[in-house]
Design an enzyme around this catalytic site. Structure first.
Site, short mmCIF file in Angstrom:
data_model
loop_
_atom_site.label_atom_id
_atom_site.label_comp_id
_atom_site.label_asym_id
_atom_site.label_seq_id
_atom_site.Cartn_x
_atom_site.Cartn_y
_atom_site.Cartn_z
N GLY A 4 33.52 54.19 79.22
CA GLY A 4 32.32 54.65 79.93
C GLY A 4 32.68 55.47 81.17
O GLY A 4 31.90 56.33 81.60
N ALA A 31 32.83 50.41 79.99
CA ALA A 31 31.71 49.47 79.88
C ALA A 31 32.20 48.06 80.14
O ALA A 31 33.35 47.71 79.84
CB ALA A 31 31.12 49.56 78.47
N GLU A 64 33.10 58.77 79.87
CA GLU A 64 31.78 59.32 79.51
C GLU A 64 31.01 59.76 80.76
O GLU A 64 30.29 60.76 80.73
CB GLU A 64 31.01 58.30 78.67
CG GLU A 64 31.60 58.20 77.27
CD GLU A 64 31.09 57.03 76.46
OE1 GLU A 64 31.12 55.90 76.98
OE2 GLU A 64 30.66 57.24 75.31
N GLU A 121 37.81 52.62 73.00
CA GLU A 121 36.91 51.69 72.31
C GLU A 121 37.41 51.25 70.94
O GLU A 121 37.21 50.11 70.53
CB GLU A 121 35.51 52.32 72.16
CG GLU A 121 34.76 52.53 73.48
CD GLU A 121 35.09 53.86 74.17
OE1 GLU A 121 36.06 54.54 73.77
OE2 GLU A 121 34.36 54.19 75.14
N1 COA Z 1 35.06 45.17 81.35
C1 COA Z 1 35.07 44.03 82.07
N2 COA Z 1 36.09 43.70 82.89
C2 COA Z 1 37.13 44.54 82.98
C3 COA Z 1 37.19 45.75 82.25
C4 COA Z 1 36.09 46.06 81.41
N3 COA Z 1 36.02 47.18 80.72
N4 COA Z 1 38.35 46.37 82.54
C5 COA Z 1 38.99 45.60 83.42
N5 COA Z 1 38.26 44.50 83.68
C6 COA Z 1 38.60 43.39 84.60
C7 COA Z 1 39.65 42.46 84.00
O1 COA Z 1 39.03 41.51 83.15
C8 COA Z 1 40.23 41.84 85.25
O2 COA Z 1 39.31 40.88 85.72
P1 COA Z 1 39.86 39.43 86.24
O3 COA Z 1 40.79 39.78 87.40
O4 COA Z 1 38.65 38.69 86.66
O5 COA Z 1 40.61 38.83 85.09
C9 COA Z 1 40.19 43.00 86.25
O6 COA Z 1 39.22 43.92 85.77
C10 COA Z 1 41.52 43.72 86.37
O7 COA Z 1 41.90 44.14 85.07
P2 COA Z 1 43.36 43.88 84.45
O8 COA Z 1 43.25 43.96 82.96
O9 COA Z 1 43.95 42.64 85.03
O10 COA Z 1 44.15 45.14 85.04
P3 COA Z 1 45.39 45.89 84.38
O11 COA Z 1 45.84 46.89 85.40
O12 COA Z 1 46.39 44.92 83.86
O13 COA Z 1 44.80 46.67 83.10
C11 COA Z 1 43.27 48.14 81.93
C12 COA Z 1 43.89 47.71 83.29
C13 COA Z 1 42.19 49.19 82.24
C14 COA Z 1 44.36 48.73 81.04
C15 COA Z 1 42.67 46.90 81.25
O14 COA Z 1 41.86 46.19 82.19
C16 COA Z 1 41.79 47.24 80.07
O15 COA Z 1 42.28 47.52 79.00
N6 COA Z 1 40.45 47.19 80.25
C17 COA Z 1 39.49 47.47 79.19
C18 COA Z 1 39.36 48.95 78.96
C19 COA Z 1 38.39 49.24 77.81
O16 COA Z 1 38.61 48.86 76.68
N7 COA Z 1 37.30 49.93 78.17
C20 COA Z 1 36.29 50.31 77.17
C21 COA Z 1 35.29 49.26 77.02
S1 COA Z 1 34.15 49.60 75.70
#
Ligand code: COA
Length: 256
Positions: free
Chosen positions: A107, A63, A110, A130
C-alpha cells in the site's frame, strides 16, 4: 488526528504518516485520516501543493496485515471497503508529492503511485510483496504499475514480489529525484514551494490534463487539454502575466 501529522507553510501542506512502531502500516484509521486531511486541503485556498511523507525507516510497509485478521471478505467488499478512500487519494486535484525513504511496500507503493511527483532517499526500497502472502495488490498496484512501466515490468514485480531500489525506480520513471537520506524531504518541499508559486488554476488544470488525459484516447485527450487551456486563459493570473509581459514589467502576484 493521530495517524497523520499536518503542517502548512508557504502554501505547502506536509502530511506525515505517523505509525512509526508499525512501519507506518496503513490501517483503516490512517486511511480515513489521510482522506479527511486531503478533503480539507482540496477546498482550502491556503493549500496549493501537498507533500506526503513517512519517516526515515519507512514511508509505509503497506496495508495493515493485523487488520486483515479482523475483517471478513463481505465487510471488505461492502461496509468496510477502502476502495472509495483510495479513489479520494487518486482523484485529489492539487499536486501530491511523495517524499519517501526506507520501506515503500504494498500500500505504501500504491500511495506513491497515486502521487504526481516522487522524491526518494537512496535508502528507499520499493516492492509489491502481496504475492508472498497469497494476495495481489488491491489499491491500484497492478493497474498503475502496468500502465506506468508496461506489462513485463509489472508482471515481474507483482509475480515475484521482489524489492527494487530507488535507483531502479528512477531509471524506470517512478521516481523524479533520488537524494541522500538527509535531503529527500527538503528537496520535496523545495519542489512543492516552486509549484506553489504558480497560478493555482493553471496548476490544477495541468494536473487534470495529464492525469485524466492519460486515461483517454489521444484525440479526446487533446480536446480536453484545449478545453482546460481555454478555461485558464481567462483567469486573472494569466491575463495579468500576459499584460505584464507586453508592458515589460513583473507580473503582480494574484492571491487564491
Ligand atoms: N502490517 C502490520 N504490521 C506491520 C506491517 C504490516 N504491513 N509491516 C510491519 N509491521 C509491524 C511488525 O509486525 C512489527 O510490529 P511489532 O514490533 O509489534 O512486532 C513492526 O511493524 C516492525 O516490523 P518488523 O517486521 O519487525 O521489521 P523488519 O525491519 O524486520 O521488517 C519488513 C520490515 C517491511 C520487511 C516486514 O515488516 C514485512 O515484511 N512487513 C510486511 C510487508 C507486506 O507484506 N506488506 C504488504 C501487505 S498486503
Amino acid at each position: 488526528m493521530e495517524r497523520i501529522l499536518r503542517e502548512v507553510q508557504d502554501g505547502v501542506l506536509l502530511l506525515r504518516l505517523n505509525r512509526p512502531d508499525k512501519l507506518n502500516a496503513i490501517d483503516e484509521q490512517m486511511l480515513r485520516e489521510l482522506c479527511t486531511a486531503l478533503d480539507e486541503a482540496r477546498v482550502d485556498d491556503g493549500v496549493r501543493v501537498v507533500v506526503l511523507t513517512g519517516n526515515e525507516r519507512a514511508f509505509s510497509a503497506g496495508a495493515d496485515i493485523d487488520g486483515f485478521a479482523q475483517v471478513t471478505v463481505e465487510e471488505l467488499a461492502t461496509s468496510r471497503s477502502d476502495f472509495p478512500l483510495w479513489d479520494t487519494i487518486r482523484r485529489f486535484p492539487k499536486p501530491l508529492i511523495a517524499a519517501v525513504s526506507g520501506y515503500v511496500f504494498g500500500g505504501g507503493l500504491e500511495l506513491t503511485l497515486a502521487c504526481d511527483l516522487v522524491v526518494a532517499s537512496q535508502t528507499a526500497r520499493f516492492a509489491a510483496p502481496e504475492i508472498r502472502i497469497g494476495l495481489i495488490p488491491g489499491a491500484g498496484g497492478t493497474q498503475l504499475l502496468a500502465r506506468r512501466f508496461g506489462k513485463y515490468r509489472a508482471m515481474e514485480l507483482v509475480l515475484t514480489g521482489r524489492e527494487f531500489s530507488a535507483e531502479e525506480a528512477e531509471r524506470w520513471g517512478l521516481v523524479n529525484v533520488v537524494t541522500t537520506p538527509e535531503e529527500y524531504l527538503t528537496r520535496a518541499l523545495e519542489l512543492a514551494r516552486q509549484i506553489a508559486q504558480h497560478s493555482p488554476a493553471a496548476v490544477r488544470a495541468a494536473k487534470a490534463a495529464i492525469v485524466q488525459g492519460l486515461e483517454m484516447p489521444l484525440d479526446p485527450a487533446l480536446r480536453f487539454e484545449r478545453e482546460l487551456f481555454l478555461r485558464v486563459f481567462t483567469t486573472p493570473e494569466a491575463q495579468e502575466a500576459i499584460r505584464s509581459f507586453l508592458e515589460r514589467r513583473r507580473a503582480k502576484q494574484q492571491s487564491g
